[in-house]
Design an enzyme around this catalytic site. Structure first.
Site: not given
Ligand code: ATP
Ligand code: LTN
Length: 330
Positions: A112, A195, A198
């Site tokens: 990040k 990945k 969000k």
């Molecule tokens: P950001 O991009 O803002 O970091 P994020 O999409 O990774 O957000 P988080 O709120 O950080 O989402 O994660 C919430 C949960 O979703 C965590 O347990 C994370 O491991 C899971 N997660 C996030 N993205 C993925 C993905 N692409 N595949 C599987 N699990 C995911």
């Protein structure tokens, strides 16, 4: 009953399929037979630029989506991190236990901060895993259901818990990461080696729960595919098709083997049409329920306040024994 704890950041108007398949789907399953605590980690969301009106809106939208996806406020304790001040209090203690080098090895920070450079990243992004450790340890959680990207943070949490226990006496349960083999990493459908995220900024490759059925249909039909024309699971050679097979299988319950057989001799176009239908029909009632819940803000706030009260009563006990073992005058 064994304890479960997990958290999700209110960093977007909508969760995506990666959040659901990698994490929240397991949260829903684990609420039966476990004492489950699920937290909207708004303090963690402050590590990136935030707009006050958006933070509020997204915190409520997160609660509505979690309930619509199957988290029951009767079975689970659903709460907001900032409403339980013990998270910050134990977070500081975790920071004082963590080595600078140890924190510097966290890959989420490296990823990040590499976007804008470490110098212009927030210190909060660096100390983020220590606040996460506090989130988990306050509840003496046995299991932490998360996606693969969080494995390293849970390992750090275990190390910190073990370190504290051996220096100051048994205080914390050592948590275990609960990570599925199959859907632990859902990838971006436009960039299938990255990945689904969000905060990545690129929305075309992210399937959002709150997107309209029409928008998701269009996105999936324009998903990137691979060379060749066979529908086969092969992460190295066919990352795009493999990702879509994972998504279809996780939502439909049909095995990847049997999907490969069904699409033998058919092209990528037919397959993408089938994936689009499964996703859109799965998400349609969930989105509708979330929108309905968002119409009654007071009801959502009541659920969150009740959850936070219950969370505070558990968290304050752990903080008290932590302070006592540290020699803090109480
Ligand atoms: P950001 O991009 O803002 O970091 P994020 O999409 O990774 O957000 P988080 O709120 O950080 O989402 O994660 C919430 C949960 O979703 C965590 O347990 C994370 O491991 C899971 N997660 C996030 N993205 C993925 C993905 N692409 N595949 C599987 N699990 C995911
Ligand atoms: N760091 C996690 C979100 C998170 C979390 C937690 C997950 C914050 N606190 C406690 C599990 C347990 C993320 O970025 N996905």
């Amino acid at each position: 009953m064994k304890r479960v704890l997990s958290g999700i950041q209110p960093t977007s108007d909508s969760f995506h399929l990666g959040n659901y398949l990698g994490a929240v789907k397991q949260w829903v399953e684990l609420q039966d037979g476990h004492d489950a605590f699920y937290c909207i980690v708004d303090l963690h969301a402050l590590t990136i630029e935030t707009d006050p009106a958006l933070l509020r809106k997204r915190t409520l939208a997160s609660a509505a989506q979690l309930i619509a996806l199957g988290i029951s406020p009767e079975k689970s304790t659903l709460f907001v991190q900032s409403q339980v001040p013990q998270h910050n209090q134990l977070g500081w203690i975790m920071e004082c236990l963590t080595g600078f080098g140890e924190a510097s090895r966290m890959t989420q920070f490296k990823d990040k901060s590499s976007k804008s450079g470490a110098d212009s990243s927030r210190v909060g992004l660096f100390t983020y895993p220590m606040l996460q450790a506090a989130d988990i340890l306050l509840y003496q959680a046995h299991f932490v259901p998360v996606g693969e990207d969080q494995r390293q943070h849970i390992e750090l949490t275990r190390d910190l818990a073990g370190r504290f226990n051996s220096r100051y006496g048994q205080t914390f349960q050592l948590p275990e990461a609960y990570i599925l083999k199959t859907a632990a990493k859902i990838n971006d459908i436009q960039e299938p080696t990255a990945k689904m995220s969000k905060s990545s900024g690129a929305v075309a490759g992210v399937i959002e729960i709150m997107d309209s059925p029409e928008a998701n249909l269009k996105k999936i039909k324009s998903a990137v595919t691979d060379a060749g024309k066979e529908v086969r699971f092969n992460l190295a050679e066919k990352p795009g098709i493999s990702n879509l097979l994972t998504i279809h299988s996780a939502l439909s319950g049909q095995s990847i083997d049997s999907l490969e057989k069904d699409f033998e001799g058919k092209g990528y176009g037919d397959f993408k049409g089938a994936v689009a239908e499964v996703v859109v029909e799965y998400l349609r009632p969930i989105r509708a329920r979330a929108l309905e819940l968002l119409e009654d803000e007071k009801h959502l706030l009541d659920i969150l306040h009740q959850g936070s009260e219950k969370a505070r009563s558990v968290a304050s006990k752990t903080l008290e024994s932590t302070y006592k073992n540290l020699g803090v005058v109480l």
